[in-house]
Each structure stands twice: as structure tokens, then as C-alpha cells.
Design a protein around this motif. Structure first.
Motif, mmCIF file in Angstrom:
data_model
loop_
_atom_site.group_PDB
_atom_site.id
_atom_site.type_symbol
_atom_site.label_atom_id
_atom_site.label_comp_id
_atom_site.label_asym_id
_atom_site.label_seq_id
_atom_site.Cartn_x
_atom_site.Cartn_y
_atom_site.Cartn_z
ATOM 1 N N TYR A 1 18.596 13.770 -9.403
ATOM 2 C CA TYR A 1 17.766 14.931 -9.088
ATOM 3 C C TYR A 1 16.633 15.151 -10.098
ATOM 4 C CZ TYR A 1 21.358 16.149 -5.689
ATOM 5 O OH TYR A 1 22.214 16.130 -4.622
ATOM 6 N N SER A 2 16.915 15.018 -11.376
ATOM 7 C CA SER A 2 15.873 15.267 -12.373
ATOM 8 C C SER A 2 14.718 14.276 -12.219
ATOM 9 C CB SER A 2 16.457 15.177 -13.786
ATOM 10 O OG SER A 2 17.010 13.886 -14.026
ATOM 11 N N ASN A 3 15.020 13.038 -11.884
ATOM 12 C CA ASN A 3 13.973 12.039 -11.675
ATOM 13 C C ASN A 3 13.186 12.314 -10.395
ATOM 14 O OD1 ASN A 3 15.072 10.922 -13.946
ATOM 15 N ND2 ASN A 3 16.003 9.179 -12.922
ATOM 16 N N ILE A 4 13.879 12.802 -9.380
ATOM 17 C CA ILE A 4 13.205 13.149 -8.126
ATOM 18 C C ILE A 4 12.234 14.306 -8.359
ATOM 19 C CG2 ILE A 4 13.572 14.122 -5.818
ATOM 20 C CD1 ILE A 4 16.227 12.535 -5.728
ATOM 21 N N VAL A 5 12.678 15.319 -9.082
ATOM 22 C CA VAL A 5 11.809 16.459 -9.373
ATOM 23 C C VAL A 5 10.588 16.008 -10.175
ATOM 24 C CG1 VAL A 5 11.648 18.634 -10.652
ATOM 25 C CG2 VAL A 5 13.647 18.175 -9.234
ATOM 26 N N ALA A 6 10.795 15.099 -11.137
ATOM 27 C CA ALA A 6 9.677 14.600 -11.944
ATOM 28 C C ALA A 6 8.667 13.853 -11.076
ATOM 29 C CB ALA A 6 10.193 13.691 -13.052
ATOM 30 N N ALA A 7 9.151 13.086 -10.104
ATOM 31 C CA ALA A 7 8.251 12.349 -9.211
ATOM 32 C C ALA A 7 7.435 13.303 -8.350
ATOM 33 C CB ALA A 7 9.056 11.391 -8.339
ATOM 34 N N VAL A 8 8.096 14.320 -7.798
ATOM 35 C CA VAL A 8 7.385 15.283 -6.951
ATOM 36 C C VAL A 8 6.376 16.073 -7.781
ATOM 37 C CG1 VAL A 8 7.651 17.282 -5.446
ATOM 38 C CG2 VAL A 8 9.353 15.430 -5.374
ATOM 39 N N ARG A 9 6.776 16.468 -8.990
ATOM 40 C CA ARG A 9 5.868 17.220 -9.857
ATOM 41 C C ARG A 9 4.599 16.421 -10.159
ATOM 42 N NH1 ARG A 9 7.901 16.563 -14.744
ATOM 43 N NH2 ARG A 9 9.727 17.839 -14.258
ATOM 44 N N GLN A 10 4.766 15.126 -10.420
ATOM 45 C CA GLN A 10 3.601 14.293 -10.754
ATOM 46 C C GLN A 10 2.607 14.253 -9.600
ATOM 47 O OE1 GLN A 10 4.145 10.327 -12.629
ATOM 48 N NE2 GLN A 10 3.015 9.499 -10.866
ATOM 49 N N ASN B 1 0.859 -1.196 0.000
ATOM 50 C CA ASN B 1 0.000 0.000 0.000
ATOM 51 C C ASN B 1 0.888 1.238 0.000
ATOM 52 O OD1 ASN B 1 -2.263 1.664 0.139
ATOM 53 N ND2 ASN B 1 -2.355 1.560 2.380
ATOM 54 N N LEU B 2 1.502 1.535 -1.155
ATOM 55 C CA LEU B 2 2.465 2.623 -1.253
ATOM 56 C C LEU B 2 1.777 3.979 -1.184
ATOM 57 C CD1 LEU B 2 4.811 1.376 -4.143
ATOM 58 C CD2 LEU B 2 5.251 1.301 -1.682
ATOM 59 N N HIS B 3 2.456 4.914 -0.568
ATOM 60 C CA HIS B 3 2.029 6.309 -0.636
ATOM 61 C C HIS B 3 2.205 6.782 -2.086
ATOM 62 C CE1 HIS B 3 2.296 10.703 -0.140
ATOM 63 N NE2 HIS B 3 1.660 10.538 1.021
ATOM 64 N N ALA C 1 5.401 7.242 -7.124
ATOM 65 C CA ALA C 1 5.969 8.129 -8.142
ATOM 66 C C ALA C 1 7.485 7.989 -8.209
ATOM 67 C CB ALA C 1 5.581 9.577 -7.843
ATOM 68 N N PHE C 2 8.144 7.818 -7.083
ATOM 69 C CA PHE C 2 9.597 7.599 -7.079
ATOM 70 C C PHE C 2 9.936 6.315 -7.826
ATOM 71 C CE2 PHE C 2 10.238 11.135 -4.439
ATOM 72 C CZ PHE C 2 11.590 11.308 -4.181
ATOM 73 N N VAL C 3 9.136 5.271 -7.631
ATOM 74 C CA VAL C 3 9.368 4.017 -8.342
ATOM 75 C C VAL C 3 9.154 4.213 -9.843
ATOM 76 C CG1 VAL C 3 8.563 1.654 -8.656
ATOM 77 C CG2 VAL C 3 8.774 2.598 -6.345
ATOM 78 N N GLU C 4 8.086 4.899 -10.208
ATOM 79 C CA GLU C 4 7.749 5.094 -11.621
ATOM 80 C C GLU C 4 8.812 5.907 -12.353
ATOM 81 O OE1 GLU C 4 4.232 7.185 -14.333
ATOM 82 O OE2 GLU C 4 3.885 6.749 -12.194
ATOM 83 N N HIS C 5 9.381 6.916 -11.687
ATOM 84 C CA HIS C 5 10.332 7.823 -12.336
ATOM 85 C C HIS C 5 11.792 7.487 -12.007
ATOM 86 C CE1 HIS C 5 7.393 10.694 -13.994
ATOM 87 N NE2 HIS C 5 6.677 10.439 -12.902
ATOM 88 N N ASP C 6 12.026 6.355 -11.392
ATOM 89 C CA ASP C 6 13.399 5.994 -11.010
ATOM 90 C C ASP C 6 14.055 7.117 -10.202
ATOM 91 O OD1 ASP C 6 13.587 3.435 -11.904
ATOM 92 O OD2 ASP C 6 14.448 3.930 -13.847
ATOM 93 N N GLY C 7 13.381 7.541 -9.159
ATOM 94 C CA GLY C 7 13.899 8.623 -8.334
ATOM 95 C C GLY C 7 14.917 8.158 -7.314
ATOM 96 N N TYR C 8 15.657 7.156 -7.641
ATOM 97 C CA TYR C 8 16.675 6.621 -6.722
ATOM 98 C C TYR C 8 17.672 5.787 -7.535
ATOM 99 C CZ TYR C 8 13.512 2.715 -7.348
ATOM 100 O OH TYR C 8 12.711 1.763 -7.907
ATOM 101 N N GLN C 9 18.843 5.588 -6.968
ATOM 102 C CA GLN C 9 19.810 4.650 -7.555
ATOM 103 C C GLN C 9 20.304 3.705 -6.463
ATOM 104 O OE1 GLN C 9 22.761 6.153 -10.332
ATOM 105 N NE2 GLN C 9 21.390 7.790 -10.995
ATOM 106 N N CYS C 10 21.212 4.188 -5.608
ATOM 107 C CA CYS C 10 21.655 3.303 -4.517
ATOM 108 C C CYS C 10 20.563 3.152 -3.464
ATOM 109 C CB CYS C 10 22.941 3.817 -3.889
ATOM 110 S SG CYS C 10 22.734 5.232 -2.771
ATOM 111 N N GLY C 11 19.691 4.163 -3.334
ATOM 112 C CA GLY C 11 18.561 4.077 -2.415
ATOM 113 C C GLY C 11 18.835 4.550 -1.006
#
Length: 242
Positions: free
Chosen positions: A229-238, A173-175, A180-190
Motif C-alpha cells: 500500500y505505501s508504494n501504491i500511494v507513493a506512485a499515485v502521489r507522484q 508506451n506505458l501510461h 510510476a507503479f514500476v518505479e515505486h514497486d507498487g506491486y509484488q505478486c501483481g
């Protein structure tokens, strides 16, 4: 004491005759020569080279096997209550975390909220990065506001509502921000991801502008050493636009 020539050079005795004529030993004699030890044990307890090397090999095997007997030491689980060291000021408090009360006995009054979460309550989703309030990996929510838990003492938060990444969502039950972080690859090492998500969830209720630059400014306290960073921004924007 030197070995008798008859013992050391027995295998050569049949090669030459007194007339300097070479004699070739028969098959039986060659077999006995090949198996003849170089220096037999004597009655005084001396050892041959073969006996010495055999004993040395056995000793090495036993020495190498010794650690196997001592392997797998018993590991005792960490206790919820810890006896304070001498001269340390402690307190008994109750922290409310993710909607649950956690009584803490003999808590060092110098313990940070980060160390208490990880070492006493065993909520390890909150990460220790710089331990100086500069990277944001330790971000949690206190009464709905994001806080660097490495810069805050635990005893300051009795009665507060504390939320960690474990209280945001679960794999089943993800927030929306986690999804969105998963969808936009907002992480690498995690390693920084939990802190990034906690800050991103908090800024949804903060009065910031609508642009990507506004998101970057609001997330400036969270460092991603992998550069996602660009992927993180995309996740937050969504999530903000949903």
C-alpha cells in the motif's frame, strides 16, 4: 504336481558321496549348476519362476508406456460464437472496448462484464479475484468511471465506452501511472495490479483531496494482499503532482 528331486536338487547331487565324504565339483560342473533354472518349463505349459517374472516385467513396461501413446490431446481453440444451452436466454450485442467494436452472438444475458472480457473477448488483463465486488481486481472504466466488472452485466453496456488495462498503455508506451507503479514497486505478486492502476488512473479525474489520506480513501476499494500500500500511494502521489 511337485518337481522331481533330480531337477530341484541337481546342484546338490555332487556334494556328498555315499561314504558321507564331501565331493567338490569341478569348474565346468559349477558353471552348469549356476546357470541351471530353478524350475524349467514342462510340456504341459507350466512356467518357471524366471519366465513368470520376465513376463510380468514386460507387462509393466507396456502398461507404463500406454499413456505416452495417448499424450498431447488435440485442444480446440475457444470459439467466438457459442451455442447457448437449452433454456438459457441469450442476446446479440456489440461492446466497444478500447476503441474497438466486438460483436457478440448468443451471449448469455446473465454473463458479467468480467467473464465476457476474459472468456469471450480474451482480454485477460482484467483479473477475477473475489467475484463479489470486494477486492477491486476486476476494475475497468465505463465511460471514464471505474466499475467493478464482476458486478455488472455485459448486456447493460452496449453503446458504452469500455476501457481495460490493455487500453491504458503498452510495454513500449506505458501510461504515466503504470511507469510510476514500476518505479515505486507498487506491486509484488501483481495479481491486483491491473485493478489498482485502473482505479488510480480514474481517481486522477475525481474530486478528491491532495493528501495521502485522501489517496488511501479513494483507493480503499482495491485490496493488495501482499501489502504494497505505501508504494501504491507513493506512485499515485507522484502522478498527481506531475
Amino acid at each position: 504336481m511337485t518337481d522331481s528331486p533330480n531337477l530341484r536338487f541337481k546342484h546338490l547331487s555332487a556334494r556328498f558321496s555315499s561314504e558321507s565324504q564331501e565331493a567338490v565339483p569341478d569348474a565346468d560342473e559349477r558353471q552348469s549348476i549356476d546357470l541351471e533354472p530353478l524350475a524349467p518349463e514342462d510340456s504341459k505349459g507350466r512356467f518357471s519362476r524366471r519366465s513368470f517374472l520376465s513376463g510380468l516385467s514386460a507387462t509393466g513396461i507396456l502398461a507404463g508406456a500406454a499413456p505416452l501413446v495417448q499424450a498431447a490431446p488435440t485442444v480446440e481453440p475457444a470459439a467466438q460464437e457459442e451455442a447457448p444451452p437449452a433454456g438459457i436466454t441469450t442476446a446479440n450485442i456489440t461492446l466497444r472496448i478500447n476503441g474497438k467494436d466486438y460483436p457478440l452472438r448468443n451471449l448469455d444475458t446473465r454473463a458479467t462484464l468480467l467473464d465476457t472480457l476474459r472468456e469471450r473477448i480474451h482480454l485477460t488483463g482484467t483479473k477475477k479475484g473475489c467475484d463479489h465486488g470486494q477486492c477491486g481486481a476486476c476494475t475497468v472504466h465505463v465511460n471514464g468511471r471505474r466499475v467493478n466488472s464482476c458486478l455488472s452485466f455485459s448486456v447493460m453496456h452496449e453503446g458504452d465506452e469500455i476501457t481495460t488495462i490493455e487500453g491504458i498503455g503498452q510495454p513500449s508506451n506505458l501510461h504515466p501511472m503504470q511507469a510510476a507503479f514500476v518505479e515505486h514497486d507498487g506491486y509484488q505478486c501483481g495479481y491486483c495490479t491491473s485493478g489498482q492502476i485502473m482505479s488510480a488512473v480514474a481517481l486522477l479525474k475525481e474530486p478528491i483531496g491532495p493528501t495521502d489520506e485522501d489517496i488511501k480513501h479513494a483507493m480503499a476499494g482495491n485490496i493488495c494482499r501482499c501489502g504494497a500500500y505505501s508504494n501504491i500511494v507513493a506512485a499515485v502521489r507522484q502522478v498527481r503532482q506531475a
